[in-house]
Design a protein around this motif. Structure first.
Motif, PDB file in Angstrom:
ATOM      1  N   UNK A   1       0.507  43.469  -4.824  1.00 28.78           N
ATOM      2  CA  UNK A   1       1.807  42.695  -4.727  1.00 28.78           C
ATOM      3  C   UNK A   1       2.050  42.033  -3.545  1.00 28.78           C
ATOM      4  N   UNK A   2       2.914  40.865  -4.781  1.00 29.60           N
ATOM      5  CA  UNK A   2       3.319  39.201  -3.236  1.00 29.60           C
ATOM      6  C   UNK A   2       4.182  39.946  -2.331  1.00 29.60           C
ATOM      7  N   UNK A   3       5.110  40.954  -2.422  1.00 28.12           N
ATOM      8  CA  UNK A   3       5.833  41.413  -1.375  1.00 28.12           C
ATOM      9  C   UNK A   3       5.675  42.724  -1.269  1.00 28.12           C
ATOM     10  N   UNK A   4       5.208  43.021   0.053  1.00 26.88           N
ATOM     11  CA  UNK A   4       5.226  44.441   0.837  1.00 26.88           C
ATOM     12  C   UNK A   4       6.302  45.353   1.194  1.00 26.88           C
ATOM     13  N   UNK A   5       7.621  44.669   2.358  1.00 26.47           N
ATOM     14  CA  UNK A   5       8.563  44.641   2.153  1.00 26.47           C
ATOM     15  C   UNK A   5       9.305  45.202   1.371  1.00 26.47           C
ATOM     16  N   UNK A   6      10.015  46.700   1.780  1.00 25.19           N
ATOM     17  CA  UNK A   6      10.801  47.383   0.841  1.00 25.19           C
ATOM     18  C   UNK A   6      12.394  46.768   0.195  1.00 25.19           C
ATOM     19  N   UNK A   7      12.736  45.969   2.114  1.00 27.93           N
ATOM     20  CA  UNK A   7      14.100  45.556   1.547  1.00 27.93           C
ATOM     21  C   UNK A   7      14.103  43.868   0.574  1.00 27.93           C
ATOM     22  N   UNK A   8      15.141  43.552  -0.229  1.00 28.17           N
ATOM     23  CA  UNK A   8      15.866  42.309  -0.700  1.00 28.17           C
ATOM     24  C   UNK A   8      15.474  41.070   0.463  1.00 28.17           C
TER      25      UNK A   8
ATOM     26  N   UNK B   1      18.145  32.696 -18.683  1.00 27.63           N
ATOM     27  CA  UNK B   1      17.781  34.078 -18.873  1.00 27.63           C
ATOM     28  C   UNK B   1      15.551  33.815 -18.530  1.00 27.63           C
ATOM     29  N   UNK B   2      15.358  32.926 -18.948  1.00 32.32           N
ATOM     30  CA  UNK B   2      13.679  32.562 -18.466  1.00 32.32           C
ATOM     31  C   UNK B   2      13.060  32.590 -16.762  1.00 32.32           C
ATOM     32  N   UNK B   3      13.707  32.108 -16.122  1.00 29.49           N
ATOM     33  CA  UNK B   3      13.544  31.521 -14.716  1.00 29.49           C
ATOM     34  C   UNK B   3      13.971  32.028 -14.277  1.00 29.49           C
ATOM     35  N   UNK B   4      15.329  32.994 -14.056  1.00 29.92           N
ATOM     36  CA  UNK B   4      15.754  33.922 -14.015  1.00 29.92           C
ATOM     37  C   UNK B   4      14.963  35.425 -13.349  1.00 29.92           C
ATOM     38  N   UNK B   5      14.904  35.654 -14.335  1.00 28.60           N
ATOM     39  CA  UNK B   5      13.435  36.699 -13.845  1.00 28.60           C
ATOM     40  C   UNK B   5      11.967  37.148 -13.731  1.00 28.60           C
ATOM     41  N   UNK B   6      11.944  34.791 -14.120  1.00 27.06           N
ATOM     42  CA  UNK B   6      10.556  34.529 -13.596  1.00 27.06           C
ATOM     43  C   UNK B   6      10.450  34.361 -12.355  1.00 27.06           C
ATOM     44  N   UNK B   7      11.526  34.022 -11.293  1.00 21.59           N
ATOM     45  CA  UNK B   7      11.872  33.831 -10.131  1.00 21.59           C
ATOM     46  C   UNK B   7      12.361  35.286  -9.355  1.00 21.59           C
ATOM     47  N   UNK B   8      12.549  36.029  -9.853  1.00 21.30           N
ATOM     48  CA  UNK B   8      12.908  37.530  -8.964  1.00 21.30           C
ATOM     49  C   UNK B   8      11.619  37.527  -8.645  1.00 21.30           C
ATOM     50  N   UNK B   9      10.490  38.083  -9.772  1.00 15.72           N
ATOM     51  CA  UNK B   9       9.398  38.950  -9.916  1.00 15.72           C
ATOM     52  C   UNK B   9       8.789  39.246  -8.457  1.00 15.72           C
ATOM     53  N   UNK B  10       8.517  37.453  -8.364  1.00 14.97           N
ATOM     54  CA  UNK B  10       7.809  37.125  -6.763  1.00 14.97           C
ATOM     55  C   UNK B  10       8.518  37.318  -5.885  1.00 14.97           C
ATOM     56  N   UNK B  11       9.429  37.700  -5.423  1.00 21.94           N
ATOM     57  CA  UNK B  11      10.511  38.041  -4.380  1.00 21.94           C
ATOM     58  C   UNK B  11      10.845  38.959  -4.079  1.00 21.94           C
ATOM     59  N   UNK B  12      10.401  40.322  -4.508  1.00 28.19           N
ATOM     60  CA  UNK B  12      10.417  41.757  -4.672  1.00 28.19           C
ATOM     61  C   UNK B  12       9.233  42.728  -4.772  1.00 28.19           C
ATOM     62  N   UNK B  13       9.210  44.053  -4.814  1.00 26.78           N
ATOM     63  CA  UNK B  13       8.072  44.682  -4.477  1.00 26.78           C
ATOM     64  C   UNK B  13       7.667  45.433  -6.103  1.00 26.78           C
ATOM     65  N   UNK B  14       6.590  45.581  -6.289  1.00 31.91           N
ATOM     66  CA  UNK B  14       6.924  45.580  -8.401  1.00 31.91           C
ATOM     67  C   UNK B  14       8.304  47.034  -8.286  1.00 31.91           C
ATOM     68  N   UNK B  15       7.287  48.445  -7.020  1.00 34.96           N
ATOM     69  CA  UNK B  15       8.508  49.698  -7.332  1.00 34.96           C
ATOM     70  C   UNK B  15       9.940  49.619  -7.662  1.00 34.96           C
ATOM     71  N   UNK B  16      10.103  48.136  -7.068  1.00 34.96           N
ATOM     72  CA  UNK B  16      11.662  47.824  -6.489  1.00 34.96           C
ATOM     73  C   UNK B  16      12.124  46.976  -8.096  1.00 34.96           C
ATOM     74  N   UNK B  17      11.302  46.699  -8.220  1.00 40.82           N
ATOM     75  CA  UNK B  17      12.162  45.307  -9.322  1.00 40.82           C
ATOM     76  C   UNK B  17      12.529  45.488 -10.517  1.00 40.82           C
ATOM     77  N   UNK B  18      13.112  46.808 -11.268  1.00 33.70           N
ATOM     78  CA  UNK B  18      13.757  47.486 -11.905  1.00 33.70           C
ATOM     79  C   UNK B  18      15.039  47.172 -11.445  1.00 33.70           C
TER      80      UNK B  18
END
Length: 380
Positions: free
Chosen positions: A189-196, A302-319
């Protein structure tokens, strides 16, 4: 697979949304009521994502939550044909938004795993393009039905039962072939910390301002009817133009995001803000240009928002992150919609000024996000 499914889903609900404003007007609703209904629908359609996103992350039941949302949403649209008054129609409109709120965060989280290898911007851009092209053909079908049926809105809503059933069928196929979409994601994952991180919150503030200045289309369509700018069968054609621009922009700007980064939002936000004077103060052709810019703004968000948020947080917190982000976004939208609806009775100039000011105020926040990313405090 989910992109094709979204094609038919948007075919269904965007077809209905293209005429909801005039339809509510025929049932006796006024401008403020339409603005409040639209705003409340968007508020629930975004605000409830916070809960569905957290539920998906905590339980891991991404598919069941997604499926339940689609069922509610696809059932609500054709049922509008049976609404006998604007209050019942309002409940169904809100139910459709609640269904979308339920299914979007877990679906976007699943899509982020598939998009990681190809690039988040490209992956979400392709999905959003299919999504929006469905939103192009749905309003065109509604326009055709209205033209041949002497403006029979109920028949138009009933016709949308066909793409709704196709959507649910494809949903079951996707669930069968891809029971665990998280397995599609490879590598760390790009980000390993649990916080936002801070960049997430700054980006959220900017997106909220854009949402506050974005008038919902039912109110725009109501204005077209009240000002006699566009005839009833042509209103959904205008909406189809907006969706075509939105879908094409998603493909182009999704790829640009992967190569140029978040900075692409600066000129796009400025261009999108120009929709308001064209839509509310211009003639028919200016209104068409304004609707196209409105669609551009929608596609970018609708396209850039989810694309930009994805690398900001760890996969298990994306939803959860998607749910929180779009929840605040929707809250800003409903507040902005109420203000715009109230200003509508004051003057169209006041509506335009508020919409433009809110959207341009987002640009400093986008600049701050770019500085945080390029300054090394957050991975690009």
């Amino acid at each position: 697979m989910v992109g094709v499914m979204s094609f038919f889903a948007d075919f269904t609900y965007e077809g209905s949304r293209s005429v909801i404003g005039p339809y509510l007007g025929t049932l006796g609703a006024g401008a403020l009521a339409i603005a409040v209904i639209s705003g409340l629908g968007e508020f629930l359609g975004y605000g409830l994502r916070l809960f569905s996103g957290r539920a998906a992350d905590r339980t891991g039941r991404y598919w069941p939550i997604t499926i339940s949302g689609y069922v509610v949403q696809m059932a609500a649209v054709p049922l509008l044909a049976l609404a006998g008054n604007w209050q019942v129609a309002a409940l169904l409109i809100i139910a459709e938004r609640v269904g979308k709120a339920t299914r979007n965060p877990p679906r976007d989280a699943m899509l982020s795993h598939a998009a990681k290898e190809m690039g988040y911007g490209r992956g979400f851009g392709v999905h959003e393009a299919l999504d929006q092209f469905g939103a192009l053909f749905g309003p065109l079908l509604v326009a055709l039905v209205l033209a041949v049926s002497q403006h029979d809105y109920k028949l138009a809503f009933a016709a949308l039962a066909v793409p709704a059933l196709i959507t649910l069928s494809l949903l079951l196929v996707a669930r069968t072939f891809f029971p665990r979409p998280q397995d599609l994601s490879s590598g760390p994952a790009e980000v390993t910390t649990s916080g936002l991180p801070r960049v997430f919150w700054v980006y959220l503030a900017g997106a909220a301002l854009v949402a506050a200045g974005l008038a919902d289309f039912p109110l725009v369509a109501f204005h077209f009817q009240q000002a006699h700018l566009v005839s009833a069968p042509i209103v959904p054609v205008f909406y189809a133009v907006a969706m075509a621009v939105s879908g094409t922009g998603s493909l182009i700007f999704g790829r640009l995001y992967d190569t140029a980064g978040i900075g692409v939002l600066i000129p796009l936000t400025a261009a999108g803000a120009a929709y308001a004077p064209l839509v509310f103060l211009g003639g028919t052709w200016a209104a068409l240009a304004g609707v196209a810019l409105w669609g551009l703004s929608m596609g970018v968000q609708e396209s850039i928002i989810p694309a930009a948020v994805a690398p900001m947080v760890s996969p298990d917190r994306r939803a959860s992150a998607y749910g929180l982000f779009t929840g605040v976004y929707g809250t800003a939208w409903v507040l902005g919609s109420v203000v715009i609806g109230a200003l509508f009775s004051v003057s169209l100039g006041a509506v335009m000024a508020f919409a433009v000011a809110a959207q341009l105020a987002a640009i400093p926040f986008i600049l701050a996000v770019r500085r945080l990313i390029t300054g090394g405090r957050h991975p690009a």
